[in-house]
Design a protein around this motif. Structure first.
Motif, PDB file in Angstrom:
ATOM      1  N   TYR A  82     -44.546   6.555  67.187  1.00  0.00           N
ATOM      2  CA  TYR A  82     -44.132   6.508  65.775  1.00  0.00           C
ATOM      3  C   TYR A  82     -44.798   5.314  65.082  1.00  0.00           C
ATOM      4  O   TYR A  82     -45.279   5.400  63.967  1.00  0.00           O
ATOM      5  CB  TYR A  82     -42.611   6.382  65.753  1.00  0.00           C
ATOM      6  N   ASP A  83     -44.830   4.186  65.781  1.00  0.00           N
ATOM      7  CA  ASP A  83     -45.460   2.981  65.229  1.00  0.00           C
ATOM      8  C   ASP A  83     -46.977   3.062  65.232  1.00  0.00           C
ATOM      9  O   ASP A  83     -47.632   2.551  64.318  1.00  0.00           O
ATOM     10  CB  ASP A  83     -45.049   1.747  66.043  1.00  0.00           C
ATOM     11  N   ASP A  84     -47.533   3.675  66.259  1.00  0.00           N
ATOM     12  CA  ASP A  84     -48.989   3.658  66.423  1.00  0.00           C
ATOM     13  C   ASP A  84     -49.707   4.697  65.561  1.00  0.00           C
ATOM     14  O   ASP A  84     -50.893   4.541  65.278  1.00  0.00           O
ATOM     15  CB  ASP A  84     -49.360   3.898  67.898  1.00  0.00           C
ATOM     16  N   PHE A  85     -49.018   5.769  65.182  1.00  0.00           N
ATOM     17  CA  PHE A  85     -49.664   6.849  64.423  1.00  0.00           C
ATOM     18  C   PHE A  85     -48.876   7.181  63.148  1.00  0.00           C
ATOM     19  O   PHE A  85     -48.456   8.318  62.937  1.00  0.00           O
ATOM     20  CB  PHE A  85     -49.814   8.095  65.321  1.00  0.00           C
ATOM     21  N   VAL A  90     -46.920  10.979  58.726  1.00  0.00           N
ATOM     22  CA  VAL A  90     -46.766  11.321  57.309  1.00  0.00           C
ATOM     23  C   VAL A  90     -47.448  12.659  57.017  1.00  0.00           C
ATOM     24  O   VAL A  90     -46.928  13.493  56.276  1.00  0.00           O
ATOM     25  CB  VAL A  90     -47.339  10.200  56.417  1.00  0.00           C
ATOM     26  N   LEU A  91     -48.590  12.881  57.628  1.00  0.00           N
ATOM     27  CA  LEU A  91     -49.336  14.122  57.383  1.00  0.00           C
ATOM     28  C   LEU A  91     -48.528  15.354  57.796  1.00  0.00           C
ATOM     29  O   LEU A  91     -48.422  16.313  57.028  1.00  0.00           O
ATOM     30  CB  LEU A  91     -50.671  14.109  58.146  1.00  0.00           C
ATOM     31  N   ILE A  92     -47.986  15.320  59.010  1.00  0.00           N
ATOM     32  CA  ILE A  92     -47.350  16.559  59.513  1.00  0.00           C
ATOM     33  C   ILE A  92     -45.830  16.552  59.341  1.00  0.00           C
ATOM     34  O   ILE A  92     -45.194  17.573  59.558  1.00  0.00           O
ATOM     35  CB  ILE A  92     -47.727  16.839  60.990  1.00  0.00           C
ATOM     36  N   GLY A  93     -45.269  15.414  58.976  1.00  0.00           N
ATOM     37  CA  GLY A  93     -43.817  15.340  58.781  1.00  0.00           C
ATOM     38  C   GLY A  93     -43.103  14.908  60.055  1.00  0.00           C
ATOM     39  O   GLY A  93     -43.611  15.096  61.164  1.00  0.00           O
ATOM     40  N   GLU A  94     -41.911  14.334  59.877  1.00  0.00           N
ATOM     41  CA  GLU A  94     -41.170  13.717  60.993  1.00  0.00           C
ATOM     42  C   GLU A  94     -40.826  14.736  62.090  1.00  0.00           C
ATOM     43  O   GLU A  94     -40.945  14.456  63.266  1.00  0.00           O
ATOM     44  CB  GLU A  94     -39.880  13.081  60.471  1.00  0.00           C
ATOM     45  N   LYS A  95     -40.370  15.913  61.679  1.00  0.00           N
ATOM     46  CA  LYS A  95     -39.912  16.889  62.676  1.00  0.00           C
ATOM     47  C   LYS A  95     -41.074  17.369  63.541  1.00  0.00           C
ATOM     48  O   LYS A  95     -40.974  17.407  64.781  1.00  0.00           O
ATOM     49  CB  LYS A  95     -39.257  18.077  61.928  1.00  0.00           C
ATOM     50  N   LYS A  96     -42.192  17.715  62.871  1.00  0.00           N
ATOM     51  CA  LYS A  96     -43.343  18.181  63.636  1.00  0.00           C
ATOM     52  C   LYS A  96     -43.915  17.053  64.495  1.00  0.00           C
ATOM     53  O   LYS A  96     -44.404  17.289  65.599  1.00  0.00           O
ATOM     54  CB  LYS A  96     -44.435  18.732  62.699  1.00  0.00           C
ATOM     55  N   THR A 138     -58.196  19.719  61.678  1.00  0.00           N
ATOM     56  CA  THR A 138     -59.331  18.783  61.548  1.00  0.00           C
ATOM     57  C   THR A 138     -58.862  17.442  60.981  1.00  0.00           C
ATOM     58  O   THR A 138     -59.199  16.373  61.503  1.00  0.00           O
ATOM     59  CB  THR A 138     -60.418  19.383  60.632  1.00  0.00           C
ATOM     60  N   LEU A 139     -58.077  17.522  59.919  1.00  0.00           N
ATOM     61  CA  LEU A 139     -57.592  16.294  59.292  1.00  0.00           C
ATOM     62  C   LEU A 139     -56.731  15.487  60.265  1.00  0.00           C
ATOM     63  O   LEU A 139     -56.882  14.255  60.389  1.00  0.00           O
ATOM     64  CB  LEU A 139     -56.801  16.657  58.030  1.00  0.00           C
ATOM     65  N   ALA A 140     -55.849  16.173  60.972  1.00  0.00           N
ATOM     66  CA  ALA A 140     -54.980  15.480  61.930  1.00  0.00           C
ATOM     67  C   ALA A 140     -55.811  14.813  63.014  1.00  0.00           C
ATOM     68  O   ALA A 140     -55.560  13.664  63.397  1.00  0.00           O
ATOM     69  CB  ALA A 140     -53.998  16.467  62.547  1.00  0.00           C
ATOM     70  N   ARG A 141     -56.814  15.516  63.487  1.00  0.00           N
ATOM     71  CA  ARG A 141     -57.650  14.947  64.545  1.00  0.00           C
ATOM     72  C   ARG A 141     -58.363  13.690  64.045  1.00  0.00           C
ATOM     73  O   ARG A 141     -58.453  12.685  64.759  1.00  0.00           O
ATOM     74  CB  ARG A 141     -58.667  15.996  64.997  1.00  0.00           C
ATOM     75  N   GLU A 142     -58.845  13.741  62.827  1.00  0.00           N
ATOM     76  CA  GLU A 142     -59.560  12.574  62.295  1.00  0.00           C
ATOM     77  C   GLU A 142     -58.614  11.397  62.074  1.00  0.00           C
ATOM     78  O   GLU A 142     -58.982  10.237  62.287  1.00  0.00           O
ATOM     79  CB  GLU A 142     -60.290  12.957  61.003  1.00  0.00           C
ATOM     80  N   ILE A 143     -57.408  11.694  61.660  1.00  0.00           N
ATOM     81  CA  ILE A 143     -56.422  10.610  61.489  1.00  0.00           C
ATOM     82  C   ILE A 143     -56.089   9.988  62.842  1.00  0.00           C
ATOM     83  O   ILE A 143     -56.004   8.757  62.978  1.00  0.00           O
ATOM     84  CB  ILE A 143     -55.154  11.141  60.775  1.00  0.00           C
ATOM     85  N   LEU A 146     -58.864   7.715  63.873  1.00  0.00           N
ATOM     86  CA  LEU A 146     -58.873   6.451  63.134  1.00  0.00           C
ATOM     87  C   LEU A 146     -57.711   5.549  63.580  1.00  0.00           C
ATOM     88  O   LEU A 146     -57.887   4.334  63.757  1.00  0.00           O
ATOM     89  CB  LEU A 146     -58.786   6.721  61.624  1.00  0.00           C
ATOM     90  N   GLU A 147     -56.537   6.137  63.796  1.00  0.00           N
ATOM     91  CA  GLU A 147     -55.394   5.299  64.194  1.00  0.00           C
ATOM     92  C   GLU A 147     -55.588   4.751  65.617  1.00  0.00           C
ATOM     93  O   GLU A 147     -55.165   3.637  65.914  1.00  0.00           O
ATOM     94  CB  GLU A 147     -54.090   6.085  64.024  1.00  0.00           C
ATOM     95  N   TRP A 148     -56.234   5.528  66.472  1.00  0.00           N
ATOM     96  CA  TRP A 148     -56.531   5.005  67.806  1.00  0.00           C
ATOM     97  C   TRP A 148     -57.617   3.936  67.715  1.00  0.00           C
ATOM     98  O   TRP A 148     -57.543   2.886  68.375  1.00  0.00           O
ATOM     99  CB  TRP A 148     -56.940   6.134  68.761  1.00  0.00           C
ATOM    100  N   ALA A 149     -58.616   4.164  66.861  1.00  0.00           N
ATOM    101  CA  ALA A 149     -59.681   3.171  66.677  1.00  0.00           C
ATOM    102  C   ALA A 149     -59.101   1.847  66.177  1.00  0.00           C
ATOM    103  O   ALA A 149     -59.585   0.757  66.530  1.00  0.00           O
ATOM    104  CB  ALA A 149     -60.722   3.688  65.690  1.00  0.00           C
ATOM    105  N   HIS A 150     -58.072   1.938  65.361  1.00  0.00           N
ATOM    106  CA  HIS A 150     -57.393   0.733  64.855  1.00  0.00           C
ATOM    107  C   HIS A 150     -56.819  -0.085  66.015  1.00  0.00           C
ATOM    108  O   HIS A 150     -56.939  -1.318  66.056  1.00  0.00           O
ATOM    109  CB  HIS A 150     -56.278   1.159  63.890  1.00  0.00           C
ATOM    110  N   ILE A 151     -56.198   0.615  66.957  1.00  0.00           N
ATOM    111  CA  ILE A 151     -55.616  -0.074  68.120  1.00  0.00           C
ATOM    112  C   ILE A 151     -56.716  -0.745  68.942  1.00  0.00           C
ATOM    113  O   ILE A 151     -56.589  -1.888  69.379  1.00  0.00           O
ATOM    114  CB  ILE A 151     -54.809   0.932  68.978  1.00  0.00           C
TER     115      ILE A 151
END
Lengths: 304, 284
Positions: A82-85, A90-96, A138-143, A146-151
């Motif tokens: 939850y913290d790392d991504f 936000v893109l897919i929503g909390e439940k998903k 595609t969008l989710a994969r790119e996010i 990027l979020e992993w690259a941030h780590i």
């Protein structure tokens, strides 16, 4: 990333059997009511299975005692993702997002001693099982990338940067310069950087991730939480003075950096860019400017 | 504060856990603190801000490493990558001793990221002791093992928790990081007298104490580290230091972390128990 554990001990077989049963219990997903599943792996009663190795107490039966660990396992690990991504969430929503993380951790339980590595295989997972992020695969994969690259940029390895003296007299046809290991290059179909920045700006930073990106994001970016529309961008996710930055690159600049990262010589890397863009009088100066800037960021190191 | 070979003959006094929300305060205000305890795994990284902060802390303070992921009781082989990074950090911090938990947390290469309880068997004691020896031989600093709080017990157990702890440290010739709050939490969850625990461990092996707060639920107590230390735990701490002598003590506060000053004030209460003890006439 940690290497796989070395050969397991065969000197404590009873202990190992208890640990396998315990782990099998706590790593199973919780029910929708956040309880331990009533059925064991073999389809029989979990209460009976757990009672065989866990003692009851005056207050709790065996099932309830193991359930405490079952809950802690899932709450802790999901909280970490939850913290790392945050932007993926936000893109897919909390439940998903919750369903995705449970499916991911079920398929790929942590294989590292560090929670920092927990999301390292999330991209691989959604490539194999895109249903969890549809219709935004595609969008989710790119996010995720990027979020992993941030780590990686936050606490990844940084080698001594190359100095001018290191390069003097080098033959550009043979000179190989590496990029810092903590730098990730991304070619994206969507302007994910703005979206991730906006999410990070909106959310309070938690834990120990870098907040430099948050500090730099504009107020305007904070409001842009609508899904990004397609638009190619090229990014370098890097660290400077212990802060993480997302730097947009020209496509030719990206090609040069990617080629250097792969181990091509300086000349071969520049040729790649030249093949894409017809050389004109000003391109030499552009190239010089790029290299000067990258060198000032300390991006170059010895190629390994 | 008595020095012993398990805390590398040091007298460290009262420390607090180094936590992210306090970085700014510590680095800018430089408060007087005997020592900081760091979670080793948070700094076993290759670069960036964590190591930069650590180096700044090391310029001003003494630091002791406390691990949460060695999983001394796991039956998987020791993770060599983990050990290598741990030793690299030991050289950086110059920690006089190294502590981790008497627990397991991974099996067949999958990590739970939790401190899971062991069955108190002779087989498990032999296994854990052997691993402690291997780790100590590799990192070359004394190892203290910490008792964990637990919520489950095993039918397979052949002894009490304090007998198991004693068996392990005697076999490994290791020290003890005695977490008084964990003893209290487990005693409430499992229905034993915590003073039996305190009275029946090898006191000369205690190289450090942990104190912390916990949370009470309907049917069990959870070790949450998100409160001040509760009175029953202070009483146990007072009892324990009378057995061991005043020993390096660390307050853990890991969630809902208040200001640095509040955490520090709470930690320093432990110092008052130690001072009180030292003022008492020596009993012959």
């Amino acid at each position: 990333m940690s290497r796989p554990a070395s050969k397991a001990s065969s000197k404590a077989p009873k202990l190992r059997a208890v640990q396998r049963a315990f782990a099998a219990g706590i790593m199973r997903p919780l029910t929708s009511g956040n309880r331990m599943q009533p059925k064991w792996h073999d389809g029989k009663s979990a209460r009976r299975a757990v009672a065989k190795f866990i003692k009851p107490s005056d207050q709790l039966d065996s099932f309830e005692r193991l359930e405490i660990y079952n809950k802690q396992y899932w709450f802790r690990l999901i909280d970490c993702l939850y913290d790392d991504f945050p932007a993926l969430r936000v893109l897919i929503g909390e439940k998903k997002f919750y369903d995705l993380t449970v499916a991911y951790l079920t398929k790929y339980p942590s294989n590292s001693y560090s929670l920092r590595d927990l999301g390292s295989r999330l991209e691989k997972f959604i490539v194999r099982e895109p249903k969890w992020v549809m219709p935004h695969a595609t969008l989710a994969r790119e996010i995720i990338r990027l979020e992993w690259a941030h780590i990686v940029a936050f606490d990844g390895e940084e080698l001594p940067p190359l100095e001018i003296d290191d390069l003097l007299g080098s033959d550009p046809t043979r000179l190989r310069m590496g990029l810092q290991p903590c730098i990730t290059l991304l070619a994206c179909e969507y302007p994910v950087d703005m979206f991730v920045l906006a999410v990070r700006r909106r959310e309070e930073p938690r834990g120990e991730t870098s907040n430099a990106v948050n500090e730099r994001a504009s107020r305007r970016a904070a409001k842009q939480l609508t899904r990004p529309k397609p638009g190619k961008i090229w990014l370098a996710v890097h660290r400077s003075e212990n802060a993480v930055y997302y730097k947009r690159l020209e496509p030719e600049a990206y090609l040069i950096c990617a080629a250097l990262q792969k181990g091509l010589s300086l000349e071969a890397a520049c040729e790649r860019a030249l093949r894409r863009k017809k050389a004109d009088a000003s391109f030499g100066a552009t190239l010089q400017g790029w290299f000067a800037q990258w060198a000032s960021f300390g991006w170059f190191c010895r190629f390994r | 504060m008595p020095a012993n070979r398990f805390n590398n003959f040091t007298e460290y006094g009262i420390g607090i856990g180094l936590r992210v929300p306090h970085y700014g305060h510590i680095l800018s205000r430089k408060p007087t603190v005997d020592w900081f305890e760091i979670i080793s795994e948070n700094f076993m990284v290759d670069g960036g801000r964590p190591l930069a902060v650590l180096d700044s802390i090391l310029e001003q303070y003494r630091v002791v490493q406390h691990g949460v992921a060695m999983y001394l009781g796991s039956t998987d082989g020791l993770n060599r990558d983990h050990l290598k990074k741990l030793k690299r950090l030991v050289k950086r911090t110059n920690t006089p001793w190294l502590s981790d938990h008497l627990c397991w947390g991974s099996v067949d290469g999958s990590y739970s990221h939790d401190l899971l309880p062991l069955p108190y068997t002779f087989e498990a004691a032999r296994h854990v002791a052997q691993r402690i020896r291997e780790v100590r031989d590799y990192v070359e600093v004394p190892i203290l093992v910490e008792n964990v709080s637990s919520y489950a017990e095993f039918h397979a157990s052949e002894m009490s928790e304090w007998e198991f702890l004693s068996e392990v440290v005697e076999k490994a010739d290791a020290g003890i990081l005695l977490d008084v709050n964990n003893i209290y939490v487990s005693s409430q969850n499992h229905g034993f007298n915590p003073y039996d625990y305190l009275n029946n461990i090898p006191h000369h092996r205690v190289g450090q104490f942990h104190i912390a707060g916990h949370s009470k639920y309907d049917k069990y107590i959870l070790d949450t580290h998100d409160h001040p230390v509760l009175d029953p735990v202070w009483k146990m701490y007072d009892h324990a230091i009378r057995k061991t002598g005043p020993t390096a003590t660390l307050l853990e506060w890991d969630d809902r972390i208040p200001s640095f000053d509040e955490v520090h004030r709470e930690a320093l209460k432990a110092g008052r128990f130690c001072e009180e003890l030292l003022r008492e006439p020596t009993r012959i």
